[in-house]
Design a protein around this motif. Structure first.
Motif, mmCIF file in Angstrom:
data_model
loop_
_atom_site.group_PDB
_atom_site.id
_atom_site.type_symbol
_atom_site.label_atom_id
_atom_site.label_comp_id
_atom_site.label_asym_id
_atom_site.label_seq_id
_atom_site.Cartn_x
_atom_site.Cartn_y
_atom_site.Cartn_z
ATOM 1 N N ALA A 250 0.827 -1.217 0.000
ATOM 2 C CA ALA A 250 0.000 0.000 0.000
ATOM 3 C C ALA A 250 0.856 1.259 0.000
ATOM 4 O O ALA A 250 0.535 2.249 -0.673
ATOM 5 C CB ALA A 250 -0.928 -0.009 1.220
ATOM 6 N N MET A 251 1.967 1.225 0.750
ATOM 7 C CA MET A 251 2.833 2.406 0.804
ATOM 8 C C MET A 251 3.568 2.625 -0.525
ATOM 9 O O MET A 251 3.803 3.757 -0.932
ATOM 10 C CB MET A 251 3.816 2.266 1.963
ATOM 11 N N GLN B 4 1.100 4.186 -2.710
ATOM 12 C CA GLN B 4 0.933 5.594 -2.334
ATOM 13 C C GLN B 4 2.052 6.457 -2.891
ATOM 14 O O GLN B 4 1.804 7.550 -3.413
ATOM 15 C CB GLN B 4 0.877 5.732 -0.816
ATOM 16 N N GLY C 10 1.570 6.577 -6.673
ATOM 17 C CA GLY C 10 0.360 7.341 -6.971
ATOM 18 C C GLY C 10 0.510 8.817 -6.674
ATOM 19 O O GLY C 10 -0.080 9.658 -7.368
ATOM 20 N N SER C 11 1.305 9.147 -5.660
ATOM 21 C CA SER C 11 1.494 10.552 -5.300
ATOM 22 C C SER C 11 2.193 11.341 -6.396
ATOM 23 O O SER C 11 2.035 12.562 -6.499
ATOM 24 C CB SER C 11 2.292 10.658 -4.001
ATOM 25 N N PHE D 273 -3.653 10.469 -3.372
ATOM 26 C CA PHE D 273 -2.868 9.485 -2.639
ATOM 27 C C PHE D 273 -2.135 10.052 -1.428
ATOM 28 O O PHE D 273 -1.845 9.324 -0.488
ATOM 29 C CB PHE D 273 -1.851 8.824 -3.580
ATOM 30 N N SER D 274 -1.790 11.327 -1.450
ATOM 31 C CA SER D 274 -0.995 11.894 -0.360
ATOM 32 C C SER D 274 -1.845 12.344 0.817
ATOM 33 O O SER D 274 -1.358 12.434 1.941
ATOM 34 C CB SER D 274 -0.168 13.084 -0.879
ATOM 35 N N PHE E 118 -7.136 7.859 1.320
ATOM 36 C CA PHE E 118 -6.083 6.860 1.147
ATOM 37 C C PHE E 118 -5.047 6.960 2.261
ATOM 38 O O PHE E 118 -4.619 5.949 2.827
ATOM 39 C CB PHE E 118 -5.417 7.030 -0.219
ATOM 40 N N GLU E 119 -4.642 8.175 2.581
ATOM 41 C CA GLU E 119 -3.693 8.369 3.675
ATOM 42 C C GLU E 119 -4.307 7.958 5.012
ATOM 43 O O GLU E 119 -3.637 7.335 5.853
ATOM 44 C CB GLU E 119 -3.244 9.830 3.726
ATOM 45 N N ILE F 256 -4.161 4.120 5.208
ATOM 46 C CA ILE F 256 -2.828 3.594 5.496
ATOM 47 C C ILE F 256 -2.434 3.891 6.941
ATOM 48 O O ILE F 256 -1.903 3.028 7.648
ATOM 49 C CB ILE F 256 -1.792 4.185 4.521
#
Length: 243
Positions: free
Chosen positions: A159-160, A163, A166-167, A174-175, A179-180, A183
């Motif tokens: 997932a990270m 992220q 995706g960021s 994502f950031s 989503f954040e 996570i």
């Protein structure tokens, strides 16, 4: 992520009820505490330098150097060479604090100094509860929790990575936002479980002479727990956005 390899190794080794280091936890705890103190000093040092143009170059050097230092320290500590491992672990803890100064500074700016205090308090409470209940964990529960934490770490790493990638293309998605929050929440729950698991796995994974290796694993658990609680608080605050 260095923490993941350490956890997975401990989980694999703690597959029986036999205690190989019945006193390793009590011997490791003072060094876990000492590492936390050094980390706090590193954070303060980093915060004091954040306005300097040298901060970012030093940050990247520290980040890369700390990654290498982890594996060196872990290898030395696992061999029970404690006189050599101790200064390595002290340096690792101090540099880790410096690398954490960025997220701590961001948390203070976006959610207030209380966010850092709340994360530290929650981490401390988890430690106290885990130290009592984790020691009393049965083999069936301990091994089941180990399997869950091992799979959870794999999922968290994936997932990270998603992220980070995706960021680059959609930072707003994502950031920050959902989503954040997902996570941060998942990481918090995962490392709470790992905190309990440490007290079960350490006496089954390390001999009494390997207390610094055990201390490093437990230190990583609580540092990661602190980070994810802090990320969760920031996410719940909207990442510092003020509507």
């Amino acid at each position: 992520m260095p923490a993941s390899s350490n956890f997975q190794q401990a989980i694999r080794e703690a597959n029986s009820s036999a205690l190989v280091g019945p006193n390793v936890v009590s011997k490791a705890l003072p060094y876990v505490g000492g590492g936390m103190v050094l980390t706090a000093g590193g954070v303060l040092g980093g915060l004091s330098m954040m306005s300097s143009p040298l901060y970012m170059p030093l940050f990247w050097v520290a980040l890369i150097g700390n990654f290498i230092l982890f594996f060196v320290a872990q290898n030395v500590a696992s061999k029970g060479n404690n006189s050599t491992a101790l200064p390595l672990l002290a340096a690792y803890s101090l540099i880790t604090g410096f690398t954490l100064s960025g997220i701590v500074g961001y948390a203070v700016a976006s959610a207030g100094i209380g966010a850092v205090g709340t994360a530290a308090l929650a981490t401390g409470i988890t430690f106290v509860v885990a130290s009592v209940l984790g020691r009393r964990m049965s083999d069936s529960i301990g091994q089941a929790l180990g399997a869950v934490v091992g799979l959870g770490l794999l999922g968290l790493i994936i997932a990270m990575v998603v992220q980070v990638v995706g960021s680059i293309f959609a930072p707003g998605m994502f950031s920050t936002g959902g989503f954040e929050l997902m996570i941060a929440g998942f990481g918090t729950v995962l490392f709470v479980g790992a905190a309990f698991l440490d007290f079960y796995t350490m006496p089954r994974s390390y001999t009494d002479d390997q207390y610094l290796a055990g201390a490093l694993g437990m230190y990583l658990t609580y540092i990661n727990l602190f980070i994810f609680i802090l990320r969760l608080i920031i996410a719940l605050q909207g990442g510092g956005r003020r509507d």
